[in-house]
Design a protein around this motif. Structure first.
Motif, short mmCIF file in Angstrom:
data_model
loop_
_atom_site.label_atom_id
_atom_site.label_comp_id
_atom_site.label_asym_id
_atom_site.label_seq_id
_atom_site.Cartn_x
_atom_site.Cartn_y
_atom_site.Cartn_z
N ALA A 192 -9.40 75.02 96.57
CA ALA A 192 -11.22 73.99 96.17
C ALA A 192 -10.75 73.89 95.19
O ALA A 192 -10.26 72.69 94.25
N LEU A 193 -11.59 74.66 94.01
CA LEU A 193 -11.77 74.70 92.37
C LEU A 193 -10.41 74.51 92.11
O LEU A 193 -10.13 73.56 90.80
N GLN A 194 -9.20 75.42 92.30
CA GLN A 194 -7.98 75.18 90.69
C GLN A 194 -7.74 73.65 91.64
O GLN A 194 -6.85 73.41 90.61
N GLU A 195 -7.90 73.37 92.45
CA GLU A 195 -6.92 72.26 92.79
C GLU A 195 -8.23 70.77 92.11
O GLU A 195 -7.25 69.62 91.54
N LYS A 196 -9.10 70.85 92.25
CA LYS A 196 -10.27 69.89 91.63
C LYS A 196 -9.84 70.30 90.40
O LYS A 196 -9.87 69.22 89.18
N GLN A 248 -7.24 67.98 85.14
CA GLN A 248 -6.80 68.37 84.13
C GLN A 248 -4.96 67.54 83.73
O GLN A 248 -5.17 66.10 82.17
N ARG A 249 -4.79 66.90 85.51
CA ARG A 249 -3.65 65.88 85.09
C ARG A 249 -4.61 64.89 84.04
O ARG A 249 -3.78 63.40 83.31
N LYS A 250 -5.25 63.86 84.45
CA LYS A 250 -6.78 62.72 84.13
C LYS A 250 -6.41 62.81 82.97
O LYS A 250 -6.77 62.23 82.37
N GLY A 251 -6.77 64.32 82.71
CA GLY A 251 -6.44 64.24 80.81
C GLY A 251 -7.65 64.72 80.69
O GLY A 251 -8.73 64.66 79.30
N ASP A 252 -8.32 64.86 81.63
CA ASP A 252 -10.23 65.79 80.77
C ASP A 252 -10.46 67.22 80.83
O ASP A 252 -10.55 67.82 81.80
#
Length: 56
Positions: free
Chosen positions: A19-23, A28-32
């Motif tokens: 779950a942590l890896q998914e979050k 990362q995809r959002k640029g955060d």
């Protein structure tokens, strides 16, 4: 034979790690990148706990 019904003690930790890896991936995809790095660090410490539990 008596270990047949015993659950894997690391199953819950592995689920939390996934779950942590998914979050982290979504952050990362959002640029955060800051959140990504914090979540990745948490996932790595959780993985270290899984490895330690596996050895004992």
């Amino acid at each position: 034979m008596f270990g047949l019904f015993n659950k894997d003690p690391t199953a819950k930790l592995r689920k939390q790690h996934a779950a942590l890896q998914e979050k982290a991936m979504l952050a990362q995809r959002k640029g955060d990148i800051k959140t990504y790095s914090m979540l990745t660090a948490e996932a790595e410490t959780l993985w270290a706990q899984i490895e330690a539990a596996k050895k004992s």
